[in-house]
Design a protein around this motif. Sequence first.
Motif, PDB file in Angstrom:
ATOM      1  N   SER A 163       4.493  -4.523  -0.723  1.00 33.36           N
ATOM      2  CA  SER A 163       5.366  -3.427  -1.156  1.00 33.36           C
ATOM      3  C   SER A 163       6.055  -3.737  -2.479  1.00 33.36           C
ATOM      4  N   ASP A 217       0.371  -1.579  -4.106  1.00 33.73           N
ATOM      5  CA  ASP A 217      -0.360  -1.705  -2.847  1.00 33.73           C
ATOM      6  C   ASP A 217      -1.841  -1.357  -2.949  1.00 33.73           C
ATOM      7  N   SER A 277       4.828  -4.918   3.552  1.00 33.38           N
ATOM      8  CA  SER A 277       5.361  -3.711   4.190  1.00 33.38           C
ATOM      9  C   SER A 277       5.809  -3.978   5.621  1.00 33.38           C
TER      10      SER A 277
END
Length: 151
Positions: free
Chosen positions: A96, A115, A139
Amino acid sequence: MKKFFTLLLFLMLLFAKAQDKLVFTYDPLTGNQIKRALCFGCTGTAKSSQDIKEIESLTEEDLQKFSPDDAISYYPNPVREELYLKWEVIDQNIISSIQIYNITGQVLKTYTGNDNKGNINISFQDYSNGVYLVQLNYSQGDQKTIKIIKQ
């Protein structure tokens, strides 16, 4: 006595460039110095510009990893201008954000929205020589940190 001082002067001049004769070896994972040797007769120990590869010509053997089965690899360390960082997405656990820290823990730069690319070039040109930390935030909450040396 005059011959003694001449010999002493000659020896001082011979060893005046001793720092050019020191060869250092570093641990590729941590960047710590593991060997120091005095090398007489060495013409040059630094990598020439031909030894440093362009990012387009990198092979899997050139990329460094935490462990052989890790999904993150990077090149080069120590870095001079740019760090090439490559990763694979495993189990939908995407990266992320990527943060660059100096050795005191100050955040210097944050990269987000990486990403879907799977790689990034991080510029180290504006940073002074020293040790930096590259933190990868996933994430699902995991984090990995790479210690990078800037030359």
